[in-house]
Design a protein around this motif. Structure first.
Motif, PDB file in Angstrom:
ATOM      1  N   LEU A   1      15.100  -4.317  -4.508  1.00 54.14           N
ATOM      2  CA  LEU A   1      14.111  -3.269  -4.789  1.00 54.14           C
ATOM      3  C   LEU A   1      14.331  -2.072  -3.874  1.00 54.14           C
ATOM      4  O   LEU A   1      14.260  -0.911  -4.311  1.00 54.14           O
ATOM      5  N   PHE A   2      14.617  -2.359  -2.596  1.00 53.63           N
ATOM      6  CA  PHE A   2      14.897  -1.282  -1.647  1.00 53.63           C
ATOM      7  C   PHE A   2      16.114  -0.486  -2.095  1.00 53.63           C
ATOM      8  O   PHE A   2      16.126   0.751  -2.059  1.00 53.63           O
ATOM      9  N   LEU A   3      17.152  -1.210  -2.564  1.00 55.77           N
ATOM     10  CA  LEU A   3      18.355  -0.533  -3.043  1.00 55.77           C
ATOM     11  C   LEU A   3      18.050   0.337  -4.239  1.00 55.77           C
ATOM     12  O   LEU A   3      18.586   1.440  -4.370  1.00 55.77           O
ATOM     13  N   ALA A   4      17.157  -0.158  -5.133  1.00 50.15           N
ATOM     14  CA  ALA A   4      16.805   0.644  -6.305  1.00 50.15           C
ATOM     15  C   ALA A   4      16.142   1.944  -5.871  1.00 50.15           C
ATOM     16  O   ALA A   4      16.473   3.028  -6.385  1.00 50.15           O
ATOM     17  N   ALA A   5      15.207   1.858  -4.893  1.00 51.08           N
ATOM     18  CA  ALA A   5      14.533   3.063  -4.434  1.00 51.08           C
ATOM     19  C   ALA A   5      15.525   4.033  -3.814  1.00 51.08           C
ATOM     20  O   ALA A   5      15.503   5.243  -4.086  1.00 51.08           O
ATOM     21  N   THR A   6      16.447   3.508  -3.006  1.00 53.99           N
ATOM     22  CA  THR A   6      17.434   4.370  -2.362  1.00 53.99           C
ATOM     23  C   THR A   6      18.357   5.010  -3.387  1.00 53.99           C
ATOM     24  O   THR A   6      18.684   6.194  -3.299  1.00 53.99           O
TER      25      THR A   6
ATOM     26  N   GLU B   1       3.847  11.218   2.321  1.00 50.12           N
ATOM     27  CA  GLU B   1       4.790  11.523   3.394  1.00 50.12           C
ATOM     28  C   GLU B   1       5.894  10.462   3.409  1.00 50.12           C
ATOM     29  O   GLU B   1       5.644   9.283   3.654  1.00 50.12           O
ATOM     30  N   HIS B   2       7.121  10.900   3.131  1.00 49.58           N
ATOM     31  CA  HIS B   2       8.200   9.924   3.032  1.00 49.58           C
ATOM     32  C   HIS B   2       8.495   9.253   4.350  1.00 49.58           C
ATOM     33  O   HIS B   2       8.997   8.136   4.392  1.00 49.58           O
ATOM     34  N   LYS B   3       8.153   9.974   5.450  1.00 53.64           N
ATOM     35  CA  LYS B   3       8.415   9.407   6.775  1.00 53.64           C
ATOM     36  C   LYS B   3       7.616   8.118   6.958  1.00 53.64           C
ATOM     37  O   LYS B   3       8.153   7.073   7.325  1.00 53.64           O
ATOM     38  N   TYR B   4       6.309   8.200   6.637  1.00 53.45           N
ATOM     39  CA  TYR B   4       5.456   7.025   6.841  1.00 53.45           C
ATOM     40  C   TYR B   4       5.838   5.897   5.887  1.00 53.45           C
ATOM     41  O   TYR B   4       5.837   4.728   6.270  1.00 53.45           O
TER      42      TYR B   4
ATOM     43  N   ILE C   1       6.700   2.179   7.115  1.00 59.09           N
ATOM     44  CA  ILE C   1       5.984   0.968   6.688  1.00 59.09           C
ATOM     45  C   ILE C   1       6.952  -0.032   6.077  1.00 59.09           C
ATOM     46  O   ILE C   1       6.938  -1.228   6.381  1.00 59.09           O
ATOM     47  N   GLU C   2       7.854   0.506   5.238  1.00 61.90           N
ATOM     48  CA  GLU C   2       8.796  -0.362   4.552  1.00 61.90           C
ATOM     49  C   GLU C   2       9.713  -1.064   5.543  1.00 61.90           C
ATOM     50  O   GLU C   2       9.915  -2.285   5.488  1.00 61.90           O
ATOM     51  N   SER C   3      10.235  -0.290   6.504  1.00 63.73           N
ATOM     52  CA  SER C   3      11.162  -0.895   7.463  1.00 63.73           C
ATOM     53  C   SER C   3      10.455  -1.922   8.323  1.00 63.73           C
ATOM     54  O   SER C   3      10.996  -3.001   8.592  1.00 63.73           O
ATOM     55  N   LEU C   4       9.227  -1.616   8.776  1.00 65.13           N
ATOM     56  CA  LEU C   4       8.510  -2.559   9.626  1.00 65.13           C
ATOM     57  C   LEU C   4       8.202  -3.848   8.873  1.00 65.13           C
ATOM     58  O   LEU C   4       8.350  -4.951   9.431  1.00 65.13           O
ATOM     59  N   ALA C   5       7.806  -3.698   7.597  1.00 65.98           N
ATOM     60  CA  ALA C   5       7.491  -4.899   6.815  1.00 65.98           C
ATOM     61  C   ALA C   5       8.735  -5.759   6.623  1.00 65.98           C
ATOM     62  O   ALA C   5       8.689  -6.982   6.791  1.00 65.98           O
TER      63      ALA C   5
ATOM     64  N   ALA D   1       5.078   0.037  -0.554  1.00 67.27           N
ATOM     65  CA  ALA D   1       5.716   1.253  -0.052  1.00 67.27           C
ATOM     66  C   ALA D   1       6.900   1.638  -0.927  1.00 67.27           C
ATOM     67  O   ALA D   1       7.093   2.818  -1.241  1.00 67.27           O
ATOM     68  N   GLU D   2       7.678   0.629  -1.376  1.00 61.78           N
ATOM     69  CA  GLU D   2       8.856   0.948  -2.182  1.00 61.78           C
ATOM     70  C   GLU D   2       8.465   1.546  -3.529  1.00 61.78           C
ATOM     71  O   GLU D   2       9.024   2.561  -3.959  1.00 61.78           O
ATOM     72  N   LEU D   3       7.482   0.914  -4.182  1.00 63.24           N
ATOM     73  CA  LEU D   3       7.100   1.410  -5.506  1.00 63.24           C
ATOM     74  C   LEU D   3       6.470   2.794  -5.393  1.00 63.24           C
ATOM     75  O   LEU D   3       6.703   3.669  -6.225  1.00 63.24           O
ATOM     76  N   THR D   4       5.672   3.017  -4.323  1.00 62.60           N
ATOM     77  CA  THR D   4       5.107   4.349  -4.136  1.00 62.60           C
ATOM     78  C   THR D   4       6.209   5.371  -3.920  1.00 62.60           C
ATOM     79  O   THR D   4       6.145   6.492  -4.454  1.00 62.60           O
ATOM     80  N   GLY D   5       7.246   4.982  -3.157  1.00 62.78           N
ATOM     81  CA  GLY D   5       8.358   5.899  -2.942  1.00 62.78           C
ATOM     82  C   GLY D   5       9.067   6.251  -4.239  1.00 62.78           C
ATOM     83  O   GLY D   5       9.377   7.419  -4.487  1.00 62.78           O
ATOM     84  N   ILE D   6       9.281   5.223  -5.097  1.00 61.12           N
ATOM     85  CA  ILE D   6       9.939   5.465  -6.394  1.00 61.12           C
ATOM     86  C   ILE D   6       9.122   6.451  -7.227  1.00 61.12           C
ATOM     87  O   ILE D   6       9.642   7.441  -7.758  1.00 61.12           O
ATOM     88  N   LEU D   7       7.802   6.193  -7.310  1.00 59.02           N
ATOM     89  CA  LEU D   7       6.954   7.055  -8.143  1.00 59.02           C
ATOM     90  C   LEU D   7       6.918   8.468  -7.593  1.00 59.02           C
ATOM     91  O   LEU D   7       6.974   9.450  -8.350  1.00 59.02           O
ATOM     92  N   ASP D   8       6.856   8.584  -6.264  1.00 58.93           N
ATOM     93  CA  ASP D   8       6.782   9.910  -5.661  1.00 58.93           C
ATOM     94  C   ASP D   8       8.065  10.692  -5.919  1.00 58.93           C
ATOM     95  O   ASP D   8       8.015  11.878  -6.261  1.00 58.93           O
ATOM     96  N   THR D   9       9.210   9.992  -5.813  1.00 60.23           N
ATOM     97  CA  THR D   9      10.477  10.661  -6.123  1.00 60.23           C
ATOM     98  C   THR D   9      10.476  11.184  -7.548  1.00 60.23           C
ATOM     99  O   THR D   9      10.800  12.352  -7.799  1.00 60.23           O
ATOM    100  N   LEU D  10      10.050  10.347  -8.492  1.00 59.03           N
ATOM    101  CA  LEU D  10      10.093  10.748  -9.901  1.00 59.03           C
ATOM    102  C   LEU D  10       9.135  11.900 -10.168  1.00 59.03           C
ATOM    103  O   LEU D  10       9.482  12.870 -10.838  1.00 59.03           O
ATOM    104  N   ILE D  11       7.910  11.819  -9.636  1.00 59.23           N
ATOM    105  CA  ILE D  11       6.924  12.850  -9.951  1.00 59.23           C
ATOM    106  C   ILE D  11       7.321  14.176  -9.339  1.00 59.23           C
ATOM    107  O   ILE D  11       7.195  15.236  -9.952  1.00 59.23           O
ATOM    108  N   ASN D  12       7.881  14.145  -8.126  1.00 55.67           N
ATOM    109  CA  ASN D  12       8.291  15.412  -7.524  1.00 55.67           C
ATOM    110  C   ASN D  12       9.464  16.016  -8.253  1.00 55.67           C
ATOM    111  O   ASN D  12       9.604  17.234  -8.290  1.00 55.67           O
ATOM    112  N   ILE D  13      10.310  15.169  -8.846  1.00 56.40           N
ATOM    113  CA  ILE D  13      11.384  15.698  -9.676  1.00 56.40           C
ATOM    114  C   ILE D  13      10.794  16.476 -10.838  1.00 56.40           C
ATOM    115  O   ILE D  13      11.252  17.550 -11.186  1.00 56.40           O
TER     116      ILE D  13
END
Lengths: 239, 120, 69
Positions: free
Chosen positions: A70-75, A157-160, A164-168, A220-232
């Motif tokens: 899943l992480f790879l998919a987001a990246t 915020e992609h930083k947070y 969160i993802e890395s810590l988890a 965190a991963e799914l939120t990152g995916i959605l945020d990437t798509l919506i900002n696109i």
């Protein structure tokens, strides 16, 4: 003509699949590995939900791999959709989506805390009731999605998210390695805490902790995916 | 009776899978192809969960109502497999659609026939 | 569910096809619940119905809405 060929090939495929599976009678009790799981999950691990016990404990290494996928998919999505900001094209006026109506905004504000609490409940109680890290993470991502579609200026915020993802993920691996050191059999993701008693919130030892980590990571991963798509979509322009 | 049930349940799951494969093979539109992949995924998940169903069984959760009693439970292994498969399927769909968006930006079309650089 | 699958394949409007896949997921999660798999039903409801649909909708908005032959 081509379609006819394809349909006939599919019919052959379906017939052979049907032949294979019709030997397995529907709804019949079968002996297999599942009886082992059903016996050992409540007795040894004190986990009420057997599916959780399988996903986190018996096949925990597999789950670690899945979270990595899943992480790879987001990246990969971030890499594929990345584009350098050109100077002269800012927001394209034709593609600008209209602001959501006031009703949607108010409902989003109202529903967001409730959805967060539901998601947290689902993954904290993953070892007692149906649900767990994946479901809770998906529900939390749905809550962020609601805010993302109702407010144009809302930004994750992609930083947070990354932190969160890395810590988890790190805590997942750390719990697994601690099990290797402290557990009685020295294997990965071995339980080293007190297992408690069945149907208690503090039961199951490390399983609850691991599933909470998985919940944070998936959310965190799914939120990152959605945020990437919506900002696109917001900055999407055709050249 | 049980024979009919066996054929109908597995048959419908396999039919959904075949519809998905048909879409992947015949459609020209890239988004339709991704939709076909997702339909195929659903059919296969249904097939796996149906394989684990036991008649008269309950959900594999030892809630206070059933704890300590001798009850029949459905097979939990396919459920755990399908649980991970659904999440992976979502990841695959998202990556495929982002590739489609990227191809549209480059070639300004989502028909495979018109994307000439894919041919050799 | 099979009807929704066929509709999702034959319709020319990609937004309607997306709604078709969402209907498939909804029916599938009800079927999972009836097959005594509440975990899987919850996952399918959260991911298949909500997140997958929105990803398809965003992709369709970024490309073309109608499929032409």
């Amino acid at each position: 003509m081509k379609k006819l060929v394809i349909i006939s090939l599919l019919l052959v495929l379906g017939y052979s699949l049907m032949n294979t599976f019709s030997d397995i009678e529907f709804g019949k009790k079968r002996e297999g590995i599942s009886s082992y799981f059903l016996e050992h999950s409540p007795d040894d691990l004190q986990v009420a939900n057997t599916v959780t016990a399988i996903v986190v404990s018996f096949r925990g290494f597999d789950t670690l791999g899945e979270v990595t996928v899943l992480f790879l998919a987001a990246t990969a999505m971030g890499t594929i959709l990345f584009r350098r900001r050109s100077k002269h094209t800012g927001l394209n006026p034709q593609r600008k989506s209209p602001q959501a109506s006031r009703i949607v905004q108010a409902a989003g504000k109202l529903l967001f805390p409730a959805i967060m609490i539901l998601g947290a409940y689902v993954f904290i109680h993953g070892h007692l009731t149906p649900g767990g890290g994946f479901q809770g993470g998906a529900i939390i991502a749905t809550g962020f999605l609601l805010l993302l579609i109702s407010y144009r200026q809302f930004k994750v915020e992609h930083k947070y998210v990354t932190w969160i993802e890395s810590l988890a993920g790190l805590s997942f691996v750390t719990i697994g390695l601690l099990g290797m050191i402290l557990g009685p059999h020295n294997s990965f993701l071995e339980n080293f805490l007190n297992v408690g008693s069945l149907n208690d919130l503090l039961s199951g030892g490390v399983i609850a902790l691991v599933y909470i980590a998985v919940g944070f990571k998936v959310g965190a991963e799914l939120t990152g995916i959605l945020d990437t798509l919506i900002n696109i979509r917001e900055t999407g322009d055709i050249d | 009776m049980n024979q009919i049930l066996t054929y109908s349940v597995y048959g419908s799951a396999i039919l959904v899978m075949l519809i998905g494969i048909y879409a992947v093979l015949t459609k020209k539109n890239l988004i339709k192809i991704v939709i076909g992949l997702s339909i195929m995924d659903s059919g296969f998940n249904l097939l796996l969960v149906a394989l684990g169903y036991i008649k008269g069984g309950t959900a594999p959760i030892f809630s206070p109502a059933v704890a300590g009693k001798d009850v029949l439970m459905v097979d939990p292994v396919p459920q755990a497999l399908v649980l991970t498969a659904i999440v992976i399927g979502f990841g695959v769909t998202a990556v495929a659609l982002s590739l489609v968006i990227r191809l549209y930006r480059k070639h300004n079309t989502i028909k495979i026939d018109e994307i000439k650089t894919l041919k050799w | 569910m099979i009807g929704a699958a066929i509709y999702a394949i034959i319709t020319k409007d990609l937004i309607f096809a997306t709604i078709g896949t969402s209907l498939i997921s909804l029916a599938l999660s009800v079927i999972f619940y009836l097959l005594h798999a509440p975990d899987v039903a919850l996952t399918e409801a959260a991911i298949g119905v909500a997140l997958s649909t929105i990803v398809f909708v965003i992709a369709v908005r970024n490309t073309k809405r109608y499929e032409e032959d």
